[in-house]
Write a protein that holds these residues in place. Structure first.
Motif, PDB file in Angstrom:
ATOM      1  N   GLY A 483      52.360  -8.426 -30.342  1.00 22.56           N
ATOM      2  CA  GLY A 483      50.920  -8.373 -30.588  1.00 22.56           C
ATOM      3  C   GLY A 483      50.164  -7.859 -29.376  1.00 22.56           C
ATOM      4  O   GLY A 483      49.130  -7.193 -29.504  1.00 22.56           O
ATOM      5  N   ILE A 484      50.680  -8.160 -28.194  1.00 27.86           N
ATOM      6  CA  ILE A 484      50.056  -7.682 -26.956  1.00 27.86           C
ATOM      7  C   ILE A 484      50.162  -6.158 -26.873  1.00 27.86           C
ATOM      8  O   ILE A 484      49.201  -5.468 -26.528  1.00 27.86           O
ATOM      9  CB  ILE A 484      50.738  -8.344 -25.724  1.00 27.86           C
ATOM     10  CG1 ILE A 484      50.433  -9.843 -25.683  1.00 27.86           C
ATOM     11  CG2 ILE A 484      50.326  -7.654 -24.423  1.00 27.86           C
ATOM     12  CD1 ILE A 484      49.010 -10.214 -25.343  1.00 27.86           C
ATOM     13  N   GLU A 486      50.441  -4.100 -29.324  1.00 31.14           N
ATOM     14  CA  GLU A 486      49.513  -3.586 -30.336  1.00 31.14           C
ATOM     15  C   GLU A 486      48.080  -3.585 -29.808  1.00 31.14           C
ATOM     16  O   GLU A 486      47.329  -2.623 -29.968  1.00 31.14           O
ATOM     17  CB  GLU A 486      49.622  -4.478 -31.586  1.00 31.14           C
ATOM     18  CG  GLU A 486      48.714  -4.080 -32.728  1.00 31.14           C
ATOM     19  CD  GLU A 486      49.192  -2.819 -33.438  1.00 31.14           C
ATOM     20  OE1 GLU A 486      50.405  -2.732 -33.692  1.00 31.14           O
ATOM     21  OE2 GLU A 486      48.347  -1.946 -33.716  1.00 31.14           O
ATOM     22  N   LYS A 487      47.725  -4.666 -29.156  1.00 37.94           N
ATOM     23  CA  LYS A 487      46.363  -4.817 -28.644  1.00 37.94           C
ATOM     24  C   LYS A 487      46.069  -3.797 -27.545  1.00 37.94           C
ATOM     25  O   LYS A 487      44.970  -3.260 -27.462  1.00 37.94           O
ATOM     26  CB  LYS A 487      46.184  -6.243 -28.106  1.00 37.94           C
ATOM     27  CG  LYS A 487      44.756  -6.725 -28.127  1.00 37.94           C
ATOM     28  CD  LYS A 487      44.667  -8.202 -27.813  1.00 37.94           C
ATOM     29  CE  LYS A 487      43.222  -8.584 -27.539  1.00 37.94           C
ATOM     30  NZ  LYS A 487      43.083  -9.936 -26.988  1.00 37.94           N
ATOM     31  N   THR A 490      45.394  -0.443 -29.232  1.00 36.34           N
ATOM     32  CA  THR A 490      44.177  -0.344 -30.036  1.00 36.34           C
ATOM     33  C   THR A 490      42.934  -0.473 -29.168  1.00 36.34           C
ATOM     34  O   THR A 490      41.955   0.233 -29.385  1.00 36.34           O
ATOM     35  CB  THR A 490      44.118  -1.394 -31.163  1.00 36.34           C
ATOM     36  OG1 THR A 490      44.372  -2.682 -30.609  1.00 36.34           O
ATOM     37  CG2 THR A 490      45.120  -1.113 -32.237  1.00 36.34           C
ATOM     38  N   GLU A 491      42.993  -1.319 -28.157  1.00 36.30           N
ATOM     39  CA  GLU A 491      41.818  -1.499 -27.294  1.00 36.30           C
ATOM     40  C   GLU A 491      41.851  -0.600 -26.065  1.00 36.30           C
ATOM     41  O   GLU A 491      40.884  -0.558 -25.305  1.00 36.30           O
ATOM     42  CB  GLU A 491      41.695  -2.968 -26.882  1.00 36.30           C
ATOM     43  CG  GLU A 491      41.468  -3.883 -28.081  1.00 36.30           C
ATOM     44  CD  GLU A 491      41.221  -5.331 -27.687  1.00 36.30           C
ATOM     45  OE1 GLU A 491      40.915  -5.584 -26.504  1.00 36.30           O
ATOM     46  OE2 GLU A 491      41.345  -6.202 -28.552  1.00 36.30           O
ATOM     47  N   ILE A 496      45.571  -6.058 -20.304  1.00 33.43           N
ATOM     48  CA  ILE A 496      45.986  -7.140 -21.200  1.00 33.43           C
ATOM     49  C   ILE A 496      47.480  -7.422 -21.046  1.00 33.43           C
ATOM     50  O   ILE A 496      47.906  -8.574 -20.995  1.00 33.43           O
ATOM     51  CB  ILE A 496      45.670  -6.759 -22.668  1.00 33.43           C
ATOM     52  CG1 ILE A 496      44.166  -6.710 -22.877  1.00 33.43           C
ATOM     53  CG2 ILE A 496      46.327  -7.731 -23.653  1.00 33.43           C
ATOM     54  CD1 ILE A 496      43.769  -6.133 -24.236  1.00 33.43           C
TER      55      ILE A 496
END
Length: 554
Positions: A483-484, A486-487, A490-491, A496
């Motif tokens: 998920g990290i 992915e984040k 996307t961001e 992060i």
RNA sequence: GGAUCCAUGGGGUAGAGGAUAUCCUCUUGGGCUUCGAACCCAAGGACGCGGGUUCGAUUCCCGCUGGGUCCGCCA
């Protein structure tokens, strides 16, 4: 964020409440996931949030698909705690090589970063660009995107003309052991000093710029020679920083191949175009008060025009365009985006980062006020070598040098990437050289420690059934990794990942001090070794995505 | 002057519309005949100021103050 459970819970809440948003928040120490829907239902139902939460929990518990999840109301909050089956699944995925890889995508991405003017060495501000860009590139590849990383070579700007003038008119000898980019900076700084003294030199520089725009072979060759030498210097620095580009794209190519002229002709027909002495766009209707000049009165193109041609070319060859640029490019970046949009071309996404300054003020290549990346690398390797020698005196020197290079690289990259791009920073030698504590080496150390345990353990049977609080906490931290990734993509925020890697190392260190691994027996030993294997693999994947060596021993 | 970004313990930072605000440094006190102390545990200390939106704002909006950056026929 655990996807399957997240989706199941969200769907269930939406169905039960009929609300548009399940109001899911991180549960922190209370739970793996929590919902605050009880608050928002209070006014409609005319009941206290606490009562509503209890009723919702009763409803949610009836749902068969949520059977593995503990659901409880704590005051107005609805808490969800994931069960053992979930933790086992996480572990099974996390011990495999390539954990965190996301499904392959077909969107072709082009990422431009660094693109510093070739008029002096990369300094500690430029490498913020390089490291943010390179980390994003690694994250995109891990996230399954086909990616090309480009360096845009500004080979026909005024600064290069000044460099060329300097080589023609000043003492241009390269000093013993002087790196090419440092040599060029020295000539560039000297030439600027001459210009200060004698304004007529500017005229000579202008002539050089016209010659290069018109393709005068001798001038083009001269520019290209010095620019190439400077890039050779950059490449050494970037190799030391573990930063790579797939392609170097030369600005002058867009003049030579006619693309700049073509886009200028297209822009001329836009209602925003004005032509008096110069050709410029008036973008006032989009909130830009200054002229966006495309062509000088002497007919030569300016940077903006070539940049538009470059981006149109990128748009023709890729689906998604990303540029990493300094805060000084905010205005022109926005103008570029605006112009691409009105042209109907693909609009680039721009990642801006704020400036790195020195305690005494802004850096300036022209004024010779900067700390070069090469100096930083040299210093940090020296310090790292001393540190390794103190800790591991028994190792042969070449091995200590190798470790020092990896540790130094980790310190530099991590120090830069951990800070949010939108924060301006002040370079400080003392902090930059401190590679202990909240640092890249700290994470490398956690990985090395895990490697050491696994090596000592020898073969073992993988066991995915965790029990203790510390074991489960660590597994849940490991679960966040995909998920990290992915984040980050996307961001477009590589920090992060940096923060996550440190938190994972923290959690592992705490686990390490609470639970025996090698000294425990039977299935306890097996499951803890499995967990160590999973965390080692996740740390390694995280470090590699950060461009840091996951060394096994340090 | 206009635009834009930032403001969190003494210093440096993370975070997010909700439950006791993260981590480092610092100060104080503990932990190595050990699975690697580049580590861990405990204590101390922070959301710039004023409005607004909201059940709830440190987080979103507006203003102020302070700082960075930009506003060129430079790139």
């Amino acid at each position: 964020m655990p996807d399957i459970n997240y989706t199941l819970i969200k769907t269930a809440i939406l169905e039960i409440t009929g609300l548009p948003d399940a109001l899911l928040v991180e549960g922190g120490e209370h739970a793996d996931l929590a919902s605050t829907v009880a608050f928002s239902l209070a006014k409609a139902k005319k009941q206290a949030p606490v009562t509503i939460a209890q009723e919702l929990v009763a409803e949610l518990r009836k749902r068969p698909e949520l059977a593995g999840i503990t659901i409880e109301a704590k005051g107005p909050y609805i808490n969800f705690i994931f069960g053992k089956a979930y933790v086992s699944e996480v572990l099974k995925a996390a011990v495999k090589p390539g954990y965190g890889n996301l499904p392959k995508k077909t969107t072709r991405v082009v990422l431009e970063h660094t693109s510093a003017n070739p008029n002096g060495p990369l300094h500690v501000g430029h490498i913020r660009n390089s490291i943010i860009g390179d980390t994003l590139a690694r994250a995109f590849r891990k996230a399954g995107y086909p990616l090309e990383v480009q360096y845009y070579v500004n080979d026909m700007g005024r600064q290069i003309a000044i460099v060329a003038w300097g080589f023609d008119n000043l003492d241009n000898k390269q000093l013993d052991g002087e790196k090419e980019d440092a040599h060029i900076a020295r000539i560039y700084i000297a030439a600027n000093q001459e210009i200060q003294k004698d304004e007529s030199i500017t005229q000579q520089v202008n002539i050089l710029m016209q010659l290069v725009e018109n393709g005068d072979p001798a001038t083009v060759k001269k520019f290209r020679k010095e620019v190439s030498r400077c890039l050779d210097g950059f490449k050494v620095t970037m190799k030391d920083l573990n930063v790579t580009h797939d392609r170097f794209v030369w600005e002058s190519d867009f003049v030579r191949n006619g693309n700049t002229e073509r886009i200028i002709n297209k822009l001329k027909r836009m209602p925003q175009a004005h032509e008096d002495e110069t050709l410029y766009l008036d973008l006032a209707e989009f909130g830009f008060e200054n002229k966006y000049v495309l062509r000088r009165s002497d007919g030569t193109s300016v940077y903006a025009a070539r940049d538009l041609a470059f981006h149109a070319w990128k748009g023709a060859n890729f689906d998604r365009i990303i540029d990493v640029l300094g805060a000084d490019h905010k205005l022109i970046g926005a103008q570029l985006q605006c112009t691409m949009k009105i042209l109907g071309e693909k609009v680039p996404e721009i990642v801006h980062f704020e400036f790195v300054s020195l305690p005494e003020g802004s850096m300036s290549t022209r004024a010779g006020k900067f700390v070069s990346a090469d100096d930083l690398i040299t210093e940090i390797r020296k310090r790292a070598f001393d540190e390794v020698t103190t800790r591991r005196p028994e190792l042969p020197e070449d091995e200590r040098r190798k470790i020092a290079a990896s540790v130094g690289l980790a310190a530099i990259r991590y120090d830069i990437v951990k800070v949010s791009p939108e924060k301006s920073t002040v370079f400080d030698w003392k902090e930059a050289l401190d590679f202990e504590r909240q640092s890249g080496p700290y994470i490398q150390y956690a990985n090395a420690r895990a490697c050491s345990i696994l090596e000592k353990a020898g073969p073992f049977n993988e066991c995915f059934d965790l029990e203790t609080e510390q074991e489960i906490a660590l597994a849940k931290e490991i679960a966040r990794f995909p998920g990290i990734i992915e984040k980050v993509v996307t961001e477009l925020r590589p920090n992060i990942l940096a923060i996550y890697a440190r938190e994972l190392a923290d959690t592992f260190n705490t686990f390490y001090h609470y639970e025996q691994v090698l000294k425990s027996e039977g299935s306890i030993r097996d499951r803890r070794l499995t967990l160590v294997k999973a965390v080692q693999n996740t740390l390694q994947e995280s470090l590699q995505t950060l461009g840091i060596d996951a060394i096994q021993s340090m």
